[in-house]
Design an enzyme around this catalytic site. Structure first.
Site, PDB file in Angstrom:
ATOM      1  N   ARG A  94       0.818  -1.218   0.000  1.00 21.92           N
ATOM      2  CA  ARG A  94       0.000   0.000   0.000  1.00 21.92           C
ATOM      3  C   ARG A  94       0.850   1.266   0.000  1.00 21.92           C
ATOM      4  NH1 ARG A  94      -4.823   0.491   1.397  1.00 21.92           N
ATOM      5  NH2 ARG A  94      -4.202   2.550   2.080  1.00 21.92           N
ATOM      6  N   CYS A 118      -7.006  -3.647   3.120  1.00 22.27           N
ATOM      7  CA  CYS A 118      -5.982  -4.636   3.478  1.00 22.27           C
ATOM      8  C   CYS A 118      -6.408  -5.311   4.766  1.00 22.27           C
ATOM      9  CB  CYS A 118      -4.614  -3.994   3.606  1.00 22.27           C
ATOM     10  SG  CYS A 118      -4.375  -3.121   5.123  1.00 22.27           S
ATOM     11  N   PRO A 124      -8.549   4.122   3.398  1.00 23.05           N
ATOM     12  CA  PRO A 124      -8.754   4.996   2.236  1.00 23.05           C
ATOM     13  C   PRO A 124      -7.595   5.976   2.058  1.00 23.05           C
ATOM     14  CG  PRO A 124     -10.105   5.723   4.077  1.00 23.05           C
ATOM     15  CD  PRO A 124      -9.441   4.440   4.518  1.00 23.05           C
ATOM     16  N   ILE A 125      -7.532   6.622   0.874  1.00 19.48           N
ATOM     17  CA  ILE A 125      -6.490   7.645   0.653  1.00 19.48           C
ATOM     18  C   ILE A 125      -7.128   9.000   0.344  1.00 19.48           C
ATOM     19  CG2 ILE A 125      -4.646   6.056  -0.037  1.00 19.48           C
ATOM     20  CD1 ILE A 125      -5.256   7.008  -2.987  1.00 19.48           C
ATOM     21  N   ASP A 308       1.315   0.056  15.601  1.00 19.19           N
ATOM     22  CA  ASP A 308       2.239  -0.966  15.084  1.00 19.19           C
ATOM     23  C   ASP A 308       2.884  -1.786  16.200  1.00 19.19           C
ATOM     24  OD1 ASP A 308       1.708  -0.222  12.511  1.00 19.19           O
ATOM     25  OD2 ASP A 308       3.525   0.953  12.232  1.00 19.19           O
ATOM     26  N   VAL A 330      -6.723   3.268  15.910  1.00 18.09           N
ATOM     27  CA  VAL A 330      -6.218   3.783  14.623  1.00 18.09           C
ATOM     28  C   VAL A 330      -6.795   3.007  13.437  1.00 18.09           C
ATOM     29  CG1 VAL A 330      -4.137   4.259  13.254  1.00 18.09           C
ATOM     30  CG2 VAL A 330      -4.106   4.620  15.733  1.00 18.09           C
ATOM     31  N   ARG A 400       8.246  -8.582   5.255  1.00 17.89           N
ATOM     32  CA  ARG A 400       7.994  -7.244   4.711  1.00 17.89           C
ATOM     33  C   ARG A 400       8.588  -6.167   5.618  1.00 17.89           C
ATOM     34  NH1 ARG A 400       2.249  -6.042   4.432  1.00 17.89           N
ATOM     35  NH2 ARG A 400       3.251  -4.068   4.004  1.00 17.89           N
TER      36      ARG A 400
HETATM   37  N1  EPU Z   1      -7.025   7.353   6.788  1.00 13.57           N
HETATM   38  C1  EPU Z   1      -8.123   7.899   6.146  1.00 13.57           C
HETATM   39  N2  EPU Z   1      -7.919   8.578   4.986  1.00 13.57           N
HETATM   40  C2  EPU Z   1      -6.700   8.748   4.432  1.00 13.57           C
HETATM   41  C3  EPU Z   1      -5.584   8.193   5.085  1.00 13.57           C
HETATM   42  C4  EPU Z   1      -5.771   7.501   6.280  1.00 13.57           C
HETATM   43  O1  EPU Z   1      -9.247   7.757   6.619  1.00 13.57           O
HETATM   44  O2  EPU Z   1      -6.604   9.371   3.367  1.00 13.57           O
HETATM   45  C5  EPU Z   1      -7.204   6.625   8.058  1.00 13.57           C
HETATM   46  C6  EPU Z   1      -6.747   5.165   7.977  1.00 13.57           C
HETATM   47  O3  EPU Z   1      -7.743   4.334   7.425  1.00 13.57           O
HETATM   48  C7  EPU Z   1      -6.437   4.852   9.420  1.00 13.57           C
HETATM   49  C8  EPU Z   1      -5.894   6.199   9.939  1.00 13.57           C
HETATM   50  O4  EPU Z   1      -6.340   7.192   9.018  1.00 13.57           O
HETATM   51  O5  EPU Z   1      -7.608   4.522  10.116  1.00 13.57           O
HETATM   52  C9  EPU Z   1      -4.383   6.273  10.058  1.00 13.57           C
HETATM   53  O6  EPU Z   1      -3.787   5.807   8.856  1.00 13.57           O
HETATM   54  P1  EPU Z   1      -2.435   6.382   8.258  1.00 13.57           P
HETATM   55  O7  EPU Z   1      -2.723   7.040   6.970  1.00 13.57           O
HETATM   56  O8  EPU Z   1      -1.705   7.167   9.293  1.00 13.57           O
HETATM   57  O9  EPU Z   1      -1.637   5.051   7.952  1.00 13.57           O
HETATM   58  P2  EPU Z   1      -0.642   4.840   6.743  1.00 13.57           P
HETATM   59  O10 EPU Z   1       0.053   6.109   6.457  1.00 13.57           O
HETATM   60  O11 EPU Z   1      -1.330   4.146   5.640  1.00 13.57           O
HETATM   61  C10 EPU Z   1       1.452   4.277   8.201  1.00 13.57           C
HETATM   62  C11 EPU Z   1       2.384   3.116   8.361  1.00 13.57           C
HETATM   63  C12 EPU Z   1       1.647   1.971   9.020  1.00 13.57           C
HETATM   64  C13 EPU Z   1       1.156   2.445  10.389  1.00 13.57           C
HETATM   65  C14 EPU Z   1       0.274   3.682  10.225  1.00 13.57           C
HETATM   66  C15 EPU Z   1      -0.176   4.286  11.536  1.00 13.57           C
HETATM   67  C16 EPU Z   1       3.857   3.452   6.475  1.00 13.57           C
HETATM   68  C17 EPU Z   1       4.370   2.977   5.174  1.00 13.57           C
HETATM   69  N3  EPU Z   1       2.868   2.739   7.033  1.00 13.57           N
HETATM   70  O12 EPU Z   1       0.387   3.815   7.389  1.00 13.57           O
HETATM   71  O13 EPU Z   1       2.602   0.921   9.200  1.00 13.57           O
HETATM   72  O14 EPU Z   1       0.412   1.432  11.013  1.00 13.57           O
HETATM   73  O15 EPU Z   1       0.991   4.695   9.491  1.00 13.57           O
HETATM   74  O16 EPU Z   1       0.909   4.623  12.323  1.00 13.57           O
HETATM   75  O17 EPU Z   1       4.351   4.430   7.012  1.00 13.57           O
HETATM   76  C18 EPU Z   1       3.330  -1.290   9.440  1.00 13.57           C
HETATM   77  O18 EPU Z   1       4.496  -0.878   9.313  1.00 13.57           O
HETATM   78  O19 EPU Z   1       3.061  -2.451   9.855  1.00 13.57           O
HETATM   79  C19 EPU Z   1       2.218  -0.406   9.129  1.00 13.57           C
HETATM   80  C20 EPU Z   1       0.989  -0.841   8.866  1.00 13.57           C
END
Ligand code: EPU
Length: 421
Positions: A94, A118, A124-125, A308, A330, A400
């Site tokens: 992702r 996932c 979502p993004i 995490d 989260v 990973r």
């Molecule tokens: N969210 C939204 N909209 C968005 C983006 C996120 O609703 O546009 C929500 C997500 O669904 C979630 C929350 O916001 O409920 C937080 O998600 P975040 O975007 O912070 O997660 P991420 O950036 O996709 C990163 C790490 C994850 C870690 C999370 C939270 C990376 C590559 N991944 O993911 O790492 O769990 O932040 O700290 O930096 C891992 O390493 O095992 C892993 C999953």
């Protein structure tokens, strides 16, 4: 496919070295797309996800070479790239979505597959897209792809407030703003150390960024950036995983290379379960003394308790002398490890966002299935604490995010090996 076999019940003792942070390395390697030329990133962990990011850049026309020395990655970004991230790669990782901001900011166009859900939640993004739209990107969703274009070839600065804190969302929009015309003010930003490390890397490229690590990041866009030359920070989640290992009964583990400031919320909880955590030169020492005490844990964005680390922290709680509550705020579906911990004799009941963990005197080894990266790490820890043999299947999840975890744990006395499934 590989499995990890653990003969549990042997207290761990010794020193373990932490690798570079996966979640800092991924966006920093993606940041190379912001500048043409030869980039060097050091302390990049050798992990499946990092290799996927390398393949993604390769698909765009860049070359990525690894040298064992200092775990360096040399990246060459040519004068023109194919600004596309295909589904085949995005579906396996992702975090590929962090190429979106750099591509549209530097090359005026990006076509990136939508990641989909996932194992741990919908993820979502929308916030990435809203932020890029605020900077002037035109976003279209078609055939499972996001197409982002900068109408006049360049994005513009903007004031943008994230609806909720997102780590990669903050990173994507910050990278895009670094090359936008004018000033951006991003509010309600994620404050994770990985966001700070990315900002530091961008600043070394010539970006003008202030406030990373707080909830407001201010960026004065520049016309061009120089190639990267950066050392990635230590992986606080890998470090935290070894710290939890140290907190298991009878263990004494020195975790080297990590930054204590990044691990405060975890340190507090490990002390609450009865472990002794002390700063030592270049790291921390964790000594597990007797049966853990129960403690409630609630995940939250940094500086709160990291989601995490939620699965790994559940392991000492499974052995505690009493009941603990673990609340996941989260992600909506991050208790996949619980069913597997039950197979090892744990007593855990899920009630919505909360898992009620009733400590048992001992766990007993069994075959278990890894479902996601951190769940896998928890199962390895549980196997180390359990009596008898635990087989953790589907180890590709673990690979990973952990660099040869068995090779790091074996010198601590763990009876652990990798075998073919
Ligand atoms: N969210 C939204 N909209 C968005 C983006 C996120 O609703 O546009 C929500 C997500 O669904 C979630 C929350 O916001 O409920 C937080 O998600 P975040 O975007 O912070 O997660 P991420 O950036 O996709 C990163 C790490 C994850 C870690 C999370 C939270 C990376 C590559 N991944 O993911 O790492 O769990 O932040 O700290 O930096 C891992 O390493 O095992 C892993 C999953």
């Amino acid at each position: 496919m590989d499995k990890i076999v653990v003969e549990g019940g042997v207290p761990l003792r010794g020193t373990v070295q932490v690798s570079g942070a996966k979640n800092a390395a991924l966006p920093i390697v993606a940041a190379s797309l912001l500048a043409e030329g030869d980039h060097v990133v050091r302390n990049v962990p050798d992990l499946a996800d990092v290799r996927t990011m390398g393949r993604l850049l390769g698909h765009m026309g860049c070359t990525v070479e690894r040298s064992g020395d200092q775990h360096a990655a040399a990246i060459r970004v040519p004068a023109a790239v194919t600004p596309e991230a295909p589904y085949e790669l995005v579906k396996t990782m992702r975090a590929s979505v962090v190429v979106l901001g750099p591509l549209v900011a530097r090359w005026g166009k990006a076509r990136v597959s939508l990641p989909g859900g996932c194992a741990i939640g919908a993820r979502p993004i929308d916030q990435h897209l809203k932020g890029l739209t605020a900077l002037g990107a035109k976003i279209e969703l078609e055939h499972g792809y996001v197409t982002a274009t900068a109408p006049r070839g360049r994005l513009h600065g903007a004031v943008f407030t994230f609806d909720g804190q997102t780590v990669t969302g903050t990173e994507n929009v910050m990278m895009a703003a670094a090359l936008a015309e004018g000033r951006s003010v991003l509010r309600n930003c994620a404050r994770e150390p990985e966001v700070i490390d990315l900002a530091d890397a961008l600043i070394r490229m010539g970006a003008r960024i202030e406030g990373a690590g707080t909830d407001e990041i201010r960026i004065d866009g520049v016309e061009r950036l120089a190639p990267l030359d950066h050392d990635v920070i230590a992986d606080r989640i890998e470090a935290g995983t070894f710290m939890v290992a140290g907190a298991l009964p009878g263990c004494d583990v020195v975790v080297k290379g990590c930054l204590a400031d990044h691990l405060e919320a975890l340190t507090e909880k490990l002390r609450a379960v009865g472990a002794t955590v002390t700063a030592v030169e270049g790291g921390v020492r964790v000594v597990g003394d007797g049966r853990p005490r129960p403690v409630d844990v609630r995940t939250a964005p940094h500086p709160g308790f990291p989601t995490d680390m939620q699965a790994q922290m559940m392991v000492p709680l499974c052995l505690a002398d009493g009941s603990s509550k673990v609340t996941e705020t989260v992600f909506e579906n991050r208790f996949m490890h619980v069913q597997e911990l039950l197979r090892l004799g744990a007593d855990v009941a899920i009630d919505g966002k909360t898992a009620v963990v009733r400590g048992v005197p001992a766990l007993s080894g069994a075959p278990v299935m890894a479902s996601d990266l951190r769940a896998s790490a928890a199962l390895v820890l549980a196997g180390l604490a359990a009596q008898g043999t635990t087989e953790v299947l589907r180890v590709y999840h673990l690979d990973r995010g952990y660099e040869r975890i068995e090779a790091k744990l074996a010198p601590l006395g763990a009876r652990i090996r990798r075998e073919k499934e």
